[in-house]
Design a protein around this motif. Structure first.
Motif, short mmCIF file in Angstrom:
data_model
loop_
_atom_site.label_atom_id
_atom_site.label_comp_id
_atom_site.label_asym_id
_atom_site.label_seq_id
_atom_site.Cartn_x
_atom_site.Cartn_y
_atom_site.Cartn_z
N ILE A 154 0.85 -1.20 0.00
CA ILE A 154 0.00 0.00 0.00
C ILE A 154 0.88 1.25 0.00
O ILE A 154 0.69 2.17 -0.79
N GLN A 155 1.90 1.24 0.90
CA GLN A 155 2.79 2.41 0.96
C GLN A 155 3.44 2.61 -0.41
O GLN A 155 3.47 3.70 -0.95
N PHE A 156 3.94 1.51 -0.96
CA PHE A 156 4.75 1.61 -2.16
C PHE A 156 3.93 2.04 -3.37
O PHE A 156 4.38 2.83 -4.18
N GLN A 157 2.72 1.49 -3.48
CA GLN A 157 1.97 1.74 -4.71
C GLN A 157 0.93 2.84 -4.60
O GLN A 157 0.67 3.54 -5.56
N ALA A 158 0.31 2.96 -3.43
CA ALA A 158 -0.87 3.81 -3.40
C ALA A 158 -0.60 5.21 -2.86
O ALA A 158 -1.33 6.14 -3.19
N ASP A 159 0.40 5.39 -2.04
CA ASP A 159 0.59 6.69 -1.40
C ASP A 159 1.55 7.54 -2.24
O ASP A 159 2.76 7.29 -2.27
N PRO A 160 1.04 8.58 -2.91
CA PRO A 160 1.90 9.34 -3.82
C PRO A 160 3.01 10.10 -3.08
O PRO A 160 4.03 10.45 -3.67
N LEU A 161 2.80 10.35 -1.77
CA LEU A 161 3.81 11.11 -1.03
C LEU A 161 4.87 10.21 -0.41
O LEU A 161 5.87 10.66 0.12
N TYR A 162 4.64 8.91 -0.51
CA TYR A 162 5.55 7.97 0.13
C TYR A 162 6.78 7.73 -0.75
O TYR A 162 6.65 7.54 -1.95
N SER A 163 7.92 7.75 -0.15
CA SER A 163 9.12 7.47 -0.93
C SER A 163 9.90 6.35 -0.25
O SER A 163 10.32 6.47 0.90
N CYS A 164 10.07 5.28 -0.98
CA CYS A 164 10.79 4.11 -0.43
C CYS A 164 12.28 4.43 -0.35
O CYS A 164 12.87 4.90 -1.32
N GLN A 165 12.86 4.19 0.81
CA GLN A 165 14.29 4.48 1.00
C GLN A 165 15.13 3.20 1.00
O GLN A 165 16.33 3.25 1.28
N CYS A 166 14.49 2.07 0.74
CA CYS A 166 15.18 0.79 0.96
C CYS A 166 16.39 0.58 0.05
O CYS A 166 17.32 -0.14 0.41
N LEU A 167 16.38 1.23 -1.12
CA LEU A 167 17.51 1.04 -2.03
C LEU A 167 18.78 1.64 -1.43
O LEU A 167 19.86 1.05 -1.49
N THR A 168 18.63 2.81 -0.80
CA THR A 168 19.81 3.49 -0.26
C THR A 168 20.05 3.17 1.22
O THR A 168 21.17 3.24 1.71
N GLN A 169 18.96 2.82 1.92
CA GLN A 169 19.12 2.46 3.34
C GLN A 169 18.54 1.07 3.55
O GLN A 169 17.39 0.93 4.00
N PRO A 170 19.30 0.03 3.19
CA PRO A 170 18.75 -1.34 3.22
C PRO A 170 18.19 -1.71 4.58
O PRO A 170 18.83 -1.46 5.61
N PRO A 171 17.00 -2.32 4.59
CA PRO A 171 16.42 -2.78 5.85
C PRO A 171 17.13 -4.07 6.29
O PRO A 171 17.88 -4.65 5.50
N SER A 172 16.88 -4.51 7.53
CA SER A 172 17.47 -5.78 7.94
C SER A 172 16.81 -6.87 7.10
O SER A 172 15.67 -6.71 6.64
N LEU A 173 17.53 -7.96 6.89
CA LEU A 173 17.06 -8.94 5.91
C LEU A 173 15.98 -9.88 6.43
O LEU A 173 15.92 -11.04 6.07
N LYS A 174 15.12 -9.38 7.29
CA LYS A 174 14.03 -10.20 7.81
C LYS A 174 12.72 -9.59 7.34
O LYS A 174 12.57 -8.37 7.35
N ASP A 175 11.82 -10.43 6.89
CA ASP A 175 10.51 -9.94 6.48
C ASP A 175 10.60 -8.87 5.38
O ASP A 175 10.01 -7.80 5.49
N VAL A 176 11.39 -9.18 4.37
CA VAL A 176 11.54 -8.22 3.27
C VAL A 176 11.14 -8.86 1.95
O VAL A 176 11.25 -10.08 1.78
N ALA A 177 10.70 -8.02 1.04
CA ALA A 177 10.46 -8.47 -0.33
C ALA A 177 11.69 -8.09 -1.16
O ALA A 177 12.50 -7.26 -0.73
#
Ligand code: GLU
Length: 290
Positions: A103-126
């Motif tokens: 939902i965050q990734f696709q539906a919220d136009p103001l949301y910006s995913c930072q995962c590319l530059t700030q990798p999350p811990s490798l648990k529960d990730v797509a």
């Protein structure tokens, strides 16, 4: 290699009229081109698939005279191949872990995913694939050309879900390549997803099949027939009449005398007369069927 087409149902329930039209279109295009027609069971998501539905799909296709070549492929048996594909993309530096919700990734136009530059811990990730800042253009033999700017129009899409299941996009591309599919004729609900598949084929060095998308069959509310909106299963006791109806929906002329003819007879005639240019092109005006 010649023409190789396929029908790739998801076994989440029995086939309905929309599935029959899709199966028929790919079957006729393959047979009219003296090609092979393969079957792939897209049981990628085990909880949504059941063996009863798979058996029902086999026997339903048989009843309608839609006989496939070779042994069906099952996505549930292809996990090692999908892992290899993921690994290939990883080695190319094209995928990244992402913890954002859909939902965050696709539906919220103001949301910006930072995962590319700030990798999350490798648990529960797509795992998402990085998309190019360019447009993909492809020609559809039924609808015509389309251009999509993947990065702006779609956004980095998921190739492996948080629950570790591989995405439809990754699996379909791996499987079409493995089965040497030359022509993909399917429902237009997948038309806008095709550029994603073409991008994956480009990354993986696969040959791009020719695509053709037929209008989807909808119910009176304009929704695509599906198990979710309770589409009735095909009544196999009415196979000749339903087949003839499906041929009409595909814009193929069938003499009235054919409506009751055995399915084999109808199919032989339909193969001989198949004209892909007569398949309706419009997606905005889907055909309603109860
Ligand atoms: N499995 C998909 C469906 O049942 C079709 C996928 C495809 O043809 O690429 O709608």
């Amino acid at each position: 290699m010649g023409y190789i087409g396929r029908f790739a149902p998801t076994p989440s329930g029995p086939l309905h009229f929309g599935s029959l039209v899709a199966a028929l279109a790919s079957y006729l295009d393959a047979r009219a081109n003296k090609g092979h027609w393969l079957l792939r069971i897209e049981d990628l998501d085990p909880p949504r698939s059941d063996s009863g539905s798979i058996d029902a799909i086999f026997s339903c296709l048989d009843t309608f005279g839609l006989h496939w070549d070779g042994t069906p492929m099952f996505q549930s048996k292809r996990q090692p191949a999908y892992h290899e594909v993921l690994e290939q993309l990883r080695q190319q530096g094209r995928i990244y872990a992402c913890s954002c919700s859909r939902i965050q990734f696709q539906a919220d136009p103001l949301y910006s995913c930072q995962c590319l530059t700030q990798p999350p811990s490798l648990k529960d990730v797509a795992m998402r694939i990085v998309l190019p800042q360019t447009s993909i253009t492809l020609d559809d033999v039924i609808i015509g050309p389309q251009t999509q700017h993947l990065s702006n129009d779609v956004g980095d899409f998921v190739v492996q879900r948080k629950d570790q299941l591989f995405s439809y996009q990754l699996a379909v591309v791996a499987d079409d390549a493995e089965q040497n599919i030359s022509h993909v004729i399917r429902g237009s609900d997948l038309y806008h997803q095709t550029p994603r598949q073409v991008w994956l084929q480009t990354c993986l060095g696969y040959k791009q099949p020719i695509y053709g998308h037929i209008p989807i069959i909808t119910n009176h509310q304009g929704q695509k027939l599906s198990k979710q909106n309770l589409a009735s299963p095909l009544d196999i006791t009415q196979a000749p009449a339903l087949l003839s109806e499906a041929l009409e929906r595909l814009g193929q002329t069938t003499p009235c005398t054919f409506r009751k003819a055995p399915v084999e007879e109808q199919l032989a005639q339909a193969i001989a007369q198949w004209d892909i240019n007569s398949v309706p092109k419009q997606m905005q005006d889907p055909i309603a069927f109860v």
